[in-house]
Design an enzyme around this catalytic site. Structure first.
Site, PDB file in Angstrom:
ATOM      1  N   VAL A  53       0.828  -1.217   0.000  1.00 43.59           N
ATOM      2  CA  VAL A  53       0.000   0.000   0.000  1.00 43.59           C
ATOM      3  C   VAL A  53       0.859   1.261   0.000  1.00 43.59           C
ATOM      4  O   VAL A  53       0.609   2.201  -0.775  1.00 43.59           O
ATOM      5  CB  VAL A  53      -0.958   0.004   1.209  1.00 43.59           C
ATOM      6  CG1 VAL A  53      -1.689   1.335   1.326  1.00 43.59           C
ATOM      7  CG2 VAL A  53      -1.971  -1.133   1.079  1.00 43.59           C
ATOM      8  N   TYR A 207      11.323 -18.709 -15.346  1.00 42.72           N
ATOM      9  CA  TYR A 207      10.716 -17.465 -15.823  1.00 42.72           C
ATOM     10  C   TYR A 207      10.169 -17.658 -17.246  1.00 42.72           C
ATOM     11  O   TYR A 207       9.026 -17.290 -17.549  1.00 42.72           O
ATOM     12  CB  TYR A 207      11.740 -16.333 -15.799  1.00 42.72           C
ATOM     13  CG  TYR A 207      11.167 -14.997 -16.240  1.00 42.72           C
ATOM     14  CD1 TYR A 207      10.382 -14.241 -15.362  1.00 42.72           C
ATOM     15  CD2 TYR A 207      11.410 -14.497 -17.515  1.00 42.72           C
ATOM     16  CE1 TYR A 207       9.847 -13.013 -15.764  1.00 42.72           C
ATOM     17  CE2 TYR A 207      10.884 -13.279 -17.919  1.00 42.72           C
ATOM     18  CZ  TYR A 207      10.107 -12.540 -17.041  1.00 42.72           C
ATOM     19  OH  TYR A 207       9.573 -11.344 -17.444  1.00 42.72           O
ATOM     20  N   VAL A 209       9.323 -20.440 -18.802  1.00 40.67           N
ATOM     21  CA  VAL A 209       8.172 -21.356 -18.831  1.00 40.67           C
ATOM     22  C   VAL A 209       6.925 -20.668 -18.272  1.00 40.67           C
ATOM     23  O   VAL A 209       5.825 -20.822 -18.809  1.00 40.67           O
ATOM     24  CB  VAL A 209       8.482 -22.658 -18.048  1.00 40.67           C
ATOM     25  CG1 VAL A 209       7.233 -23.540 -17.954  1.00 40.67           C
ATOM     26  CG2 VAL A 209       9.614 -23.429 -18.716  1.00 40.67           C
ATOM     27  N   LYS A 211       6.195 -17.510 -18.384  1.00 44.47           N
ATOM     28  CA  LYS A 211       5.716 -16.557 -19.389  1.00 44.47           C
ATOM     29  C   LYS A 211       5.169 -17.265 -20.638  1.00 44.47           C
ATOM     30  O   LYS A 211       4.279 -16.739 -21.308  1.00 44.47           O
ATOM     31  CB  LYS A 211       6.823 -15.571 -19.758  1.00 44.47           C
ATOM     32  CG  LYS A 211       7.174 -14.599 -18.627  1.00 44.47           C
ATOM     33  CD  LYS A 211       5.976 -13.746 -18.213  1.00 44.47           C
ATOM     34  CE  LYS A 211       6.372 -12.620 -17.280  1.00 44.47           C
ATOM     35  NZ  LYS A 211       5.230 -11.775 -16.874  1.00 44.47           N
TER      36      LYS A 211
END
Length: 290
Positions: A53, A207, A209, A211
């Site tokens: 936040v 990464y 795989v 994507k």
């Protein structure tokens, strides 16, 4: 009391006529650049979301100092309840969603000592399953002529090329279902745990795989929308921003975040009468054939 209820209802009705675009992971890097461009170019309100936040609100303040006015809403794509809370906010405030940019994602550094199977599990959880969860909750909210942009990477093509022929055939298949794809992503993680992923035909890139999963998911979702909501002309695409100067890619990458944001913003703002690209992987505004 009655008058108060009426004014609130009319406020919601008024808001529901306003177009809205939302960016996940919008507090830094490409996500922040996409929010900035949408604030300038999109005819409606823009919601910047971030897991943290304080960081999200700081990003909003940064953009406000530039004369822009995004809204903020907390979103952790790894937390299903956080996604549902965002969904309820969008329904209440706007009656739906016009543009969704799924930018939130993670990548381990090359030299990270975290064991490979843990890298695979953590990367897949956020990049594929988190993105899929957002799509599951928010796609039903997408209004006619809506746009969905899933940030992928050209690394998914390298990962695909390094898959076995059997896996390539599965990923290419036009009959592959979302359930089938989920099973494949789970199998990759399981195979890394059992140290058999290479033998099973997988590349050494959690990464890439993850994507690849996002890119194929985009095709499946686009096909489903074409089947069920053809007249609404909702377009879903994956895109690669290229190697960009961010925390993820490093400061020596060749592109600025502004350059990286160009293709995602182009896809987010495709004109209402556009029918393509649909279900594609796009890089530098050009569809990639694979």
């Amino acid at each position: 009391m009655y008058n108060l209820k009426v004014s609130r209802a009319s406020h919601s009705a008024m808001k529901s006529g306003i177009r809205v675009a939302l960016v996940t992971g919008g507090n830094k890097g490409i996500g922040l650049a996409i929010v900035r461009d949408l604030c300038r170019l999109f005819s409606g309100e823009v919601v910047l979301t971030a897991r943290d936040v304080a960081r999200g609100q700081a990003a909003v303040q940064q953009l406000q100092a530039e004369g822009l006015s995004p809204r903020f809403h907390q979103l952790d794509i790894d937390d299903p309840q956080s996604i549902r809370t965002l969904r309820d906010f969008l329904l209440k405030e706007y009656g739906g969603l016009d543009v969704l940019v799924n930018n939130a994602g993670i990548a381990f550094k090359v030299a990270d000592p975290t064991p490979f199977h843990i890298q695979a599990e953590v990367t897949m959880k956020t990049n594929f399953f988190g993105t899929r969860d957002v799509c599951t909750e928010l796609l039903p909210l997408i209004k006619p002529q809506g746009r969905v942009v899933n940030i992928s990477s050209l690394q998914c093509l390298r990962a695909f090329e390094n898959c076995s022929e059997d896996l390539q055939e599965k990923f290419r298949s036009e009959t592959l279902t979302e359930g089938d794809l989920v099973d494949l992503m789970k199998k990759f993680v399981e195979d890394t745990k059992n140290e058999v992923h290479e033998r099973e035909g997988w590349p050494n890139s959690p990464y890439g795989v993850s994507k690849l999963g996002v890119t194929v998911l985009s095709r499946i979702l686009a096909r489903r929308l074409d089947e069920k909501r053809k007249a609404d002309r909702i377009l879903v695409n994956a895109c690669c921003p290229g190697p960009v100067q961010t925390d993820m890619d490093g400061k020596y990458s060749i592109r600025t975040v502004e350059e990286g944001a160009e293709t995602p913003v182009y896809l987010a703002l495709l004109p209402p009468d556009a029918t393509e690209p649909q279900g594609q992987l796009v890089h530098d505004k050009v569809v990639q054939n694979w």
